[in-house]
Design an enzyme around this catalytic site. Sequence first.
Site, PDB file in Angstrom:
ATOM      1  N   GLY A  12      44.899 -19.460  28.517  1.00  0.00           N
ATOM      2  CA  GLY A  12      45.467 -20.797  28.307  1.00  0.00           C
ATOM      3  C   GLY A  12      45.188 -21.315  26.896  1.00  0.00           C
ATOM      4  O   GLY A  12      44.651 -20.596  26.041  1.00  0.00           O
ATOM      5  N   ASN A  34      45.199 -16.527  36.230  1.00  0.00           N
ATOM      6  CA  ASN A  34      46.271 -16.174  37.173  1.00  0.00           C
ATOM      7  C   ASN A  34      47.651 -16.289  36.522  1.00  0.00           C
ATOM      8  O   ASN A  34      48.666 -16.110  37.196  1.00  0.00           O
ATOM      9  CB  ASN A  34      46.190 -17.034  38.442  1.00  0.00           C
ATOM     10  CG  ASN A  34      46.432 -18.502  38.159  1.00  0.00           C
ATOM     11  OD1 ASN A  34      46.747 -18.879  37.032  1.00  0.00           O
ATOM     12  ND2 ASN A  34      46.290 -19.339  39.176  1.00  0.00           N
ATOM     13  N   ASP A  60      42.976 -15.030  40.681  1.00  0.00           N
ATOM     14  CA  ASP A  60      42.848 -16.455  40.954  1.00  0.00           C
ATOM     15  C   ASP A  60      41.413 -16.768  41.337  1.00  0.00           C
ATOM     16  O   ASP A  60      40.883 -16.189  42.294  1.00  0.00           O
ATOM     17  CB  ASP A  60      43.807 -16.808  42.101  1.00  0.00           C
ATOM     18  CG  ASP A  60      44.100 -18.289  42.119  1.00  0.00           C
ATOM     19  OD1 ASP A  60      43.129 -19.071  42.062  1.00  0.00           O
ATOM     20  OD2 ASP A  60      45.283 -18.653  42.159  1.00  0.00           O
ATOM     21  N   PHE A  83      37.718 -22.833  32.145  1.00  0.00           N
ATOM     22  CA  PHE A  83      38.933 -23.567  31.759  1.00  0.00           C
ATOM     23  C   PHE A  83      39.998 -23.510  32.850  1.00  0.00           C
ATOM     24  O   PHE A  83      41.058 -24.115  32.697  1.00  0.00           O
ATOM     25  CB  PHE A  83      39.559 -22.943  30.506  1.00  0.00           C
ATOM     26  CG  PHE A  83      38.724 -23.021  29.278  1.00  0.00           C
ATOM     27  CD1 PHE A  83      38.554 -24.228  28.610  1.00  0.00           C
ATOM     28  CD2 PHE A  83      38.118 -21.898  28.762  1.00  0.00           C
ATOM     29  CE1 PHE A  83      37.792 -24.303  27.460  1.00  0.00           C
ATOM     30  CE2 PHE A  83      37.354 -21.959  27.611  1.00  0.00           C
ATOM     31  CZ  PHE A  83      37.184 -23.158  26.962  1.00  0.00           C
ATOM     32  N   SER A 127      36.546 -34.255  30.569  1.00  0.00           N
ATOM     33  CA  SER A 127      37.534 -35.002  29.793  1.00  0.00           C
ATOM     34  C   SER A 127      37.077 -36.439  29.603  1.00  0.00           C
ATOM     35  O   SER A 127      36.379 -37.006  30.453  1.00  0.00           O
ATOM     36  CB  SER A 127      38.866 -34.979  30.549  1.00  0.00           C
ATOM     37  OG  SER A 127      39.730 -35.965  30.062  1.00  0.00           O
ATOM     38  N   TYR A 152      44.019 -35.724  39.062  1.00  0.00           N
ATOM     39  CA  TYR A 152      43.496 -34.868  37.980  1.00  0.00           C
ATOM     40  C   TYR A 152      42.172 -35.435  37.457  1.00  0.00           C
ATOM     41  O   TYR A 152      41.160 -34.728  37.367  1.00  0.00           O
ATOM     42  CB  TYR A 152      44.518 -34.769  36.841  1.00  0.00           C
ATOM     43  CG  TYR A 152      43.893 -34.337  35.534  1.00  0.00           C
ATOM     44  CD1 TYR A 152      43.585 -33.004  35.310  1.00  0.00           C
ATOM     45  CD2 TYR A 152      43.572 -35.278  34.546  1.00  0.00           C
ATOM     46  CE1 TYR A 152      42.979 -32.616  34.132  1.00  0.00           C
ATOM     47  CE2 TYR A 152      42.962 -34.893  33.365  1.00  0.00           C
ATOM     48  CZ  TYR A 152      42.665 -33.576  33.156  1.00  0.00           C
ATOM     49  OH  TYR A 152      42.046 -33.192  31.994  1.00  0.00           O
ATOM     50  N   LYS A 156      37.936 -34.096  37.652  1.00  0.00           N
ATOM     51  CA  LYS A 156      36.947 -33.974  36.561  1.00  0.00           C
ATOM     52  C   LYS A 156      35.658 -34.710  36.942  1.00  0.00           C
ATOM     53  O   LYS A 156      34.557 -34.203  36.741  1.00  0.00           O
ATOM     54  CB  LYS A 156      37.514 -34.521  35.248  1.00  0.00           C
ATOM     55  CG  LYS A 156      38.667 -33.707  34.695  1.00  0.00           C
ATOM     56  CD  LYS A 156      38.252 -32.290  34.327  1.00  0.00           C
ATOM     57  CE  LYS A 156      39.410 -31.415  33.911  1.00  0.00           C
ATOM     58  NZ  LYS A 156      39.097 -29.989  33.840  1.00  0.00           N
ATOM     59  N   ASN A 182      41.357 -35.659  22.718  1.00  0.00           N
ATOM     60  CA  ASN A 182      42.707 -35.075  22.793  1.00  0.00           C
ATOM     61  C   ASN A 182      42.844 -33.833  21.903  1.00  0.00           C
ATOM     62  O   ASN A 182      43.093 -33.972  20.695  1.00  0.00           O
ATOM     63  CB  ASN A 182      43.746 -36.118  22.391  1.00  0.00           C
ATOM     64  CG  ASN A 182      43.950 -37.163  23.465  1.00  0.00           C
ATOM     65  OD1 ASN A 182      43.004 -37.828  23.879  1.00  0.00           O
ATOM     66  ND2 ASN A 182      45.170 -37.316  23.950  1.00  0.00           N
ATOM     67  N   GLY A 300      49.939 -45.755  33.602  1.00  0.00           N
ATOM     68  CA  GLY A 300      48.627 -45.099  33.669  1.00  0.00           C
ATOM     69  C   GLY A 300      47.994 -44.798  32.324  1.00  0.00           C
ATOM     70  O   GLY A 300      46.872 -44.292  32.272  1.00  0.00           O
TER      71      GLY A 300
END
Length: 347
Positions: A12, A34, A60, A83, A127, A152, A156, A182, A300
């Site tokens: 990723g 995966n 996975d 990650f 995050s 999400y 975290k 970010n 949001g």
Amino acid sequence: MRHKILVTGGTGYIGSHTTVQLQQAGFDVVIIDNLSNSRREVLDGIEAITGIRPEFVEGDCTDIETLRRLFREHPGIDGIINFAASKAVGESVHKPILYYRNNLGTLLNLLECMPEFGVKGIVFSSSCTVYGEPDKNPIDESAPIKAATSPYGNTKQISEEIIRDVITSGAPVKSILLRYFNPIGAHPSAKIGELPLGVPQNLVPYVTQTAAGIRKELTVFGDDYDTPDGTCIRDFIDVNDLAKAHVIAMKRMLDNPDGEKLEVFNLGTGRGLSVLELINAFEEASGVKLNYRIGPRREGDIEKIWANPEKANTVLGWKAETPIRDTMASAWRWQLTLSNPNEKQPS
Ligand code: UD1
């Protein structure tokens, strides 16, 4: 002895840049992914940069037997950088079970395997979303954790708590939680970068795709916020700087057996940049005029958040140092490579 590290989600965006930094620092890397949100060819990019092809397992992490097989077939893994997670805020609202299953299932399986296979430490990708809308900026690690606004974000927060509880229980593992602001940009070689599948949700890939003519125009989500130019403010951090922090965190865990068992660090630049300032930086770095319009706010969104990265600066001896112009230039070079894969880009 060389340390061997398992990088979950290693093909990723952040995982691939971190694999490059780990290999360049002399670590051996095994990747499990995966390929749900990345491509196998990323391994070619990593190899082209470092000269080393990381070991790769397609699998996975939510399946614990896959992980056990991996640890048996790749003995001697000392540390994990996790990650492997789903990360689209909007999608998580519609598919909460998928997010809880992927993000929490993966973490639980890794934590269960660690003592079984003698893995000493895990670096976890958290995050700044755990802070919600901050009461003040810049924000440091002692700021209160606010109620999550999406599944999400909740994964975290819960993941941080799970790790804390497992360590409190006396499990023989250590962890460093890294709260990213970010992450943007690409490797300066333009051999790896962000590969959003479908319409990008994040700002920078949308900017570069618009500049490349793949999208008609960028919508800036709101210019009536309580900020100097009315657009939201973020702490945009170069992905290569971010990746380097993982190498330092891993060394810290593995080389100090008597060190802290759990630590948390903000990873940001310490500078807030508005959406419009980021667009300007892109236009300057690329020489391309961006087609954008102001639209309504996105539901949001946080108004403004940027990091106090002092703890990472002093304790880890790490600093985000890439100028925004260089970061935007790398993002643009990467976009050009994606658009014209056969054309060599200027370095
Ligand atoms: C969000 C999450 C963050 C997560 C990250 C990963 C929150 C508060 N933050 O970051 O935790 O790790 O996604 O995907 O949930 N923008 C536009 N037009 C666009 C796209 C974005 O104006 O087309 C603006 C947004 O309104 C925002 C800024 O750009 O102000 C950054 O947006 P984005 O890149 O999506 O990141 P975050 O929302 O900050």
